[in-house]
Design an enzyme around this catalytic site. Structure first.
Site, mmCIF file in Angstrom:
data_model
loop_
_atom_site.group_PDB
_atom_site.id
_atom_site.type_symbol
_atom_site.label_atom_id
_atom_site.label_comp_id
_atom_site.label_asym_id
_atom_site.label_seq_id
_atom_site.Cartn_x
_atom_site.Cartn_y
_atom_site.Cartn_z
ATOM 1 N N ASN A 107 0.821 -1.212 0.000
ATOM 2 C CA ASN A 107 0.000 0.000 0.000
ATOM 3 C C ASN A 107 0.852 1.258 0.000
ATOM 4 O O ASN A 107 1.977 1.279 0.482
ATOM 5 C CB ASN A 107 -0.956 -0.001 1.190
ATOM 6 N N HIS A 124 5.586 -0.735 -2.835
ATOM 7 C CA HIS A 124 5.158 0.000 -4.033
ATOM 8 C C HIS A 124 5.284 1.509 -3.852
ATOM 9 O O HIS A 124 4.578 2.276 -4.481
ATOM 10 C CB HIS A 124 3.709 -0.362 -4.396
ATOM 11 N N CYS A 132 9.111 16.099 -8.958
ATOM 12 C CA CYS A 132 9.047 16.772 -10.258
ATOM 13 C C CYS A 132 9.825 15.954 -11.292
ATOM 14 O O CYS A 132 10.975 15.571 -11.047
ATOM 15 C CB CYS A 132 9.630 18.180 -10.141
HETATM 16 P P1 NAD Z 1 -4.235 -6.410 -3.714
HETATM 17 O O1 NAD Z 1 -3.292 -7.512 -3.824
HETATM 18 O O2 NAD Z 1 -3.823 -5.284 -2.895
HETATM 19 O O3 NAD Z 1 -5.665 -7.123 -3.286
HETATM 20 C C1 NAD Z 1 -6.808 -6.707 -2.729
HETATM 21 C C2 NAD Z 1 -7.282 -7.903 -1.857
HETATM 22 O O4 NAD Z 1 -8.005 -7.385 -0.751
HETATM 23 C C3 NAD Z 1 -8.214 -8.925 -2.523
HETATM 24 O O5 NAD Z 1 -7.685 -10.230 -2.333
HETATM 25 C C4 NAD Z 1 -9.536 -8.801 -1.722
HETATM 26 O O6 NAD Z 1 -10.219 -10.036 -1.576
HETATM 27 C C5 NAD Z 1 -9.033 -8.297 -0.406
HETATM 28 N N1 NAD Z 1 -10.013 -7.564 0.422
HETATM 29 C C6 NAD Z 1 -11.064 -6.814 0.032
HETATM 30 N N2 NAD Z 1 -11.688 -6.289 1.112
HETATM 31 C C7 NAD Z 1 -11.008 -6.724 2.208
HETATM 32 C C8 NAD Z 1 -11.142 -6.515 3.606
HETATM 33 N N3 NAD Z 1 -12.096 -5.736 4.128
HETATM 34 N N4 NAD Z 1 -10.251 -7.134 4.438
HETATM 35 C C9 NAD Z 1 -9.261 -7.916 3.942
HETATM 36 N N5 NAD Z 1 -9.093 -8.139 2.622
HETATM 37 C C10 NAD Z 1 -9.949 -7.539 1.763
HETATM 38 O O7 NAD Z 1 -4.529 -5.919 -5.110
HETATM 39 P P2 NAD Z 1 -5.163 -4.628 -5.716
HETATM 40 O O8 NAD Z 1 -6.325 -4.160 -4.893
HETATM 41 O O9 NAD Z 1 -5.391 -4.979 -7.103
HETATM 42 O O10 NAD Z 1 -4.035 -3.508 -5.660
HETATM 43 C C11 NAD Z 1 -2.891 -3.572 -6.491
HETATM 44 C C12 NAD Z 1 -1.872 -2.581 -5.990
HETATM 45 O O11 NAD Z 1 -2.391 -1.245 -6.071
HETATM 46 C C13 NAD Z 1 -1.549 -2.733 -4.531
HETATM 47 O O12 NAD Z 1 -0.559 -3.682 -4.381
HETATM 48 C C14 NAD Z 1 -1.119 -1.322 -4.156
HETATM 49 O O13 NAD Z 1 0.188 -1.091 -4.566
HETATM 50 C C15 NAD Z 1 -2.020 -0.448 -4.973
HETATM 51 N N6 NAD Z 1 -3.203 -0.007 -4.173
HETATM 52 C C16 NAD Z 1 -2.973 0.552 -2.966
HETATM 53 C C17 NAD Z 1 -4.044 0.969 -2.186
HETATM 54 C C18 NAD Z 1 -3.751 1.582 -0.838
HETATM 55 O O14 NAD Z 1 -2.640 2.090 -0.638
HETATM 56 N N7 NAD Z 1 -4.672 1.523 0.119
HETATM 57 C C19 NAD Z 1 -5.355 0.814 -2.663
HETATM 58 C C20 NAD Z 1 -5.545 0.245 -3.924
HETATM 59 C C21 NAD Z 1 -4.443 -0.184 -4.656
#
Ligand code: NAD
Length: 257
Positions: A107, A124, A132
């Site tokens: 995250n 990430h 910039c």
């Molecule tokens: P991810 O690997 O981060 O997966 C999301 C996972 O969360 C899924 O397996 C889903 O089943 C699970 N999930 C959903 N609700 C949940 C809950 N309440 N408790 C526990 N698990 C839950 O993959 P992504 O969402 O495709 O993201 C890809 C990349 O994008 C991330 O690795 C990150 O770098 C970035 N991203 C970051 C954030 C953030 O910083 N909060 C948010 C979205 C995406």
């Protein structure tokens, strides 16, 4: 179902107390209860956008204004108000108790540090800072005026967030630290992680190959379930971590009495 989940939670708490070196790998799912949607899965941003259109470095370089409008400004608005939820707080408590050594997070939201974890690898990158593209100077994201898209530095260069876009390399120091953490732990907690984004998804495999137990917390099974992980506690991260942390505290208190 409730009984089965309680048994699993007790089992995880006992394993945490017995472990010597615990590492957590967290994905977007851990921040869902803080109001930040994941990309994949139900309610994820990918239901609205094509990932390659908005989160690939080539798309950003080709049309930064579009990526700022569609993705970055939305993330900025969400992140400004987001607060750690009981899952982040639970991991911070486990560190405070001397159980959890390192959090490797995919995250970019900074919520683990806000919760109190001190050893966090931001696999990430982070959304907290922008850089910039021309002069390399850095600004905090919260201080940036987004009324003009894309936001620009005083030199005229375009700002990019200091996070890793699809198509970019993981910074070698973060990859190294993560690999070391994964190969030295005896228990890895994988929380809210779809385990499909590489190379982050390989960290639990390294942990398993190095002899660690891998435990998942996720509402859905993942490609790790039943292969790399020995346990999946099915449910929302905040709800489950709160119960696990309370049970860990109970076990420790019982031992002291
Ligand atoms: P991810 O690997 O981060 O997966 C999301 C996972 O969360 C899924 O397996 C889903 O089943 C699970 N999930 C959903 N609700 C949940 C809950 N309440 N408790 C526990 N698990 C839950 O993959 P992504 O969402 O495709 O993201 C890809 C990349 O994008 C991330 O690795 C990150 O770098 C970035 N991203 C970051 C954030 C953030 O910083 N909060 C948010 C979205 C995406």
């Amino acid at each position: 179902m409730e009984d089965r989940q309680l048994n699993l939670i007790n089992k995880v708490a006992e394993s945490l107390v017995a472990a010597k070196h615990v590492v957590a790998l967290t994905g977007a799912g851990i921040s869902v209860e803080s109001g930040i949607p994941p990309f994949r899965g139900k309610g994820g941003l990918w239901e609205k956008f094509d990932p390659m259109e908005v989160a690939h470095i080539n798309s950003f370089m080709k049309n930064p204004e579009k990526v700022w409008r569609l993705l970055i400004s939305e993330m900025k608005d969400l992140l400004v108000s987001a607060k750690p939820n009981p899952a982040h707080l639970g991991l911070a408590r486990l560190e405070e108790l001397g159980i959890l050594k390192t959090v490797i997070t995919q995250n970019i939201d900074g919520l683990h540090q806000m919760a109190g974890n001190r050893d966090v690898v931001e696999f990430h990158g982070s959304f907290a800072w922008l850089q910039c593209l021309d002069c390399g100077c850095r600004e905090q994201t919260v201080d940036i005026d987004t009324s003009q898209m894309p936001p620009k530095c005083s030199c005229g260069g375009i700002y990019r967030p200091e996070c890793v876009f699809f198509g970019e390399m993981i910074p070698p120091k973060d990859l190294d630290r993560s690999q070391i953490a994964a190969s030295t732990c005896d228990l890895m907690l994988v929380v809210g992680c779809s385990a499909v984004v590489q190379p982050a998804a390989f960290m639990p495999v390294i942990a398993k190959q190095s002899g660690a137990t891998v435990i998942e917390i996720n509402p859905e099974p993942t490609p790790l379930t039943g292969t790399t992980s020995t346990l999946l506690v099915q449910g929302k991260a905040g709800k489950i971590m709160k119960k696990i942390t309370a049970q860990v505290e109970r076990i420790i208190a019982d031992k002291q009495n």
